[in-house]
Enzyme design. Structure first.
Site, short mmCIF file in Angstrom:
data_model
loop_
_atom_site.label_atom_id
_atom_site.label_comp_id
_atom_site.label_asym_id
_atom_site.label_seq_id
_atom_site.Cartn_x
_atom_site.Cartn_y
_atom_site.Cartn_z
CG ASN A 170 -1.98 1.06 1.17
OD1 ASN A 170 -2.93 0.92 0.40
ND2 ASN A 170 -1.84 2.14 1.93
CD GLU A 219 -2.66 2.60 -2.78
OE1 GLU A 219 -1.86 1.68 -2.49
OE2 GLU A 219 -3.76 2.75 -2.21
CG ASP A 244 -7.05 20.47 5.92
OD1 ASP A 244 -6.61 19.64 5.12
OD2 ASP A 244 -7.77 20.18 6.89
MN MN Z 1 -4.55 1.68 -0.55
#
Ligand code: MN
Length: 429
Positions: free
Chosen positions: A136, A196, A242
């Protein structure tokens, strides 16, 4: 193409701003990058280290890094997400030219804004492995509070699941300084178990290598790798700016203890400015294919832009090739389905440049009537990022604008007059 090769290419083309004078990593570097937002900048001497920023701060730059046209980006992303292909693994990777003990004070980790909780790594992607789900990769901002410890922001998604499944702690590697393919893939939200790494490789082939001291694969071409463990210890994380350019809440987060650093000899540190254009594009672009997919079910979708002006999260412009009068309204509903955080969907015809806010506003000005083209969706669940949504329930009002022209014009025409194409350079010599 490694990040440094892309920087070299940009310099050759006159697209890079190079700053040689000494720059401080606290505030000064971030101030320079912000002032030059939208332009790639190489700071040659941030307390003796090289820092690059604003590298992927326009869609044109991202398209160049991937070797395609801007109009192809949404389809390329969609294709990579639907059909990822796992990359090759090599040994003797450039990201491991130097192996050293962790002293993060030696990295040019920037402190961005006055009220920030500390210096932050914001361009880092965490690579982790789970026996069942595989590898991941995801972005996690990291606030430095000791020379080998970060407070790491982890949302309840895949990395958190991996940590939980491993008893609350997990060995990971964080990479800094990567090419556009991995940076875009790191921002996707695919199902757990969909790698990914495969998405990045499908966008543009790249190689991975085994991290030295932890069980993780990292991009072979990266500039810097931080190897260590996410431990059960917690520390307050924040304040931090943010995507909306406003401050996020301070929370207790787990600690990422860095044990080894592997890097290139003359590593370039990638600073990703919070709330600036590069951050916005990398967050928003991975959502465009899902809007494209939904709109394509109801109309001929040509392109989608989740716009930086809308925090690259809350607003989208969708270009369609209109066949029926109701296509615009159908596209509005589909766009909201494609991205749940969306608050404003503007639908335009395919003669509008959706990357140009002036052109989009022109379409609204000349092709839109509020009583016919406006769709209001009351009491919807909105995004936690939106300061104007109800802070407790996230309740928000969503709005769709059908700014497509009618299929048959009555009265004035809706098409922009074309000026002759002239090679201006000839007249400047
Ligand atoms: Mn993932």
């Amino acid at each position: 193409m490694a990040l440094r090769d892309f920087i070299a290419k940009l310099e050759q083309e006159g697209k890079l701003v190079r700053i040689i004078k000494p720059v401080k990593k606290k505030f000064e570097a971030a101030g320079i990058l912000k002032a030059l937002d939208g332009k790639p900048v190489l700071l040659e001497n941030v307390e003796g280290k090289r820092v690059v920023g604003n590298v992927l701060s326009t869609k044109e730059l991202i398209a160049e890094a991937l070797g395609c046209r801007t109009g192809e980006l949404v389809k390329r992303m969609g294709d990579a997400i639907e059909k990822p292909e796992m990359p090759e693994t090599i040994s003797g990777a450039p990201c491991q030219e130097v192996v050293e003990n962790a002293d993060l004070d030696r990295l040019p980790i920037l402190t961005h804004c006055a009220k920030d909780g500390g210096p932050y790594v914001s361009s880092g992607i965490v690579f982790a492995r789970d026996k069942e789900y595989g590898v991941n990769a995801s972005f996690h901002r990291c606030m430095l509070f000791e020379k080998n410890k970060f407070a790491i922001r982890i949302l309840p998604r895949h990395l958190q699941e991996y940590i939980n499944r491993n008893g609350g702690e997990l060995d990971v590697a964080m990479a800094i300084g990567m090419d556009a393919n991995m940076m875009l893939a790191g921002g996707t939200s695919v199902d757990i178990g969909v790698s990914e790494l495969g998405i990045a490789n499908k966008l543009k082939p790249l190689e991975f290598t085994k991290a030295r001291t932890v069980d993780a694969l990292v991009p072979a071409d990266a500039e810097i790798i931080l190897e260590g463990r996410i431990i059960s210890e917690t520390h307050s994380e924040g304040p931090f700016v943010d995507l909306t350019e406003t401050y996020d809440l301070v929370r207790d987060q787990q600690v990422f203890e860095v044990k080894k650093i592997t890097r290139r000899k003359d590593a370039i540190y990638h600073a990703l400015l919070p709330g600036a254009l590069e951050h916005k594009l990398l967050m928003g672009m991975p959502r465009e294919p899902t809007i494209f997919k939904e709109v394509s079910k109801v109309a001929k979708c040509v392109d989608v832009s989740i716009t930086p002006g809308g925090c690259s999260w809350l607003h989208a412009v969708v270009a369609i090739k209109k066949d029926k009068e109701e296509d615009g309204k159908k596209a509005i509903e589909a766009a909201f389905k494609g991205h749940a955080s969306l608050k404003l969907a503007t639908i335009v015809d395919d003669d509008i440049n959706i990357l140009d806010p002036l052109d989009v506003e022109w379409a609204v000005a000349t092709r839109f009537q509020g009583d016919k083209g406006l769709v209001l969706k009351l009491k919807e669940k909105g995004s936690s990022l939106d300061p104007s949504a109800d802070p407790n329930t996230r309740e928000t009002c969503k709005m769709g604008l059908d700014a497509t022209k009618p299929l048959v014009a009555r009265g004035k025409n809706f098409t922009k007059a074309e000026f002759p194409k002239v090679d201006v350079k000839k007249f400047l010599e």
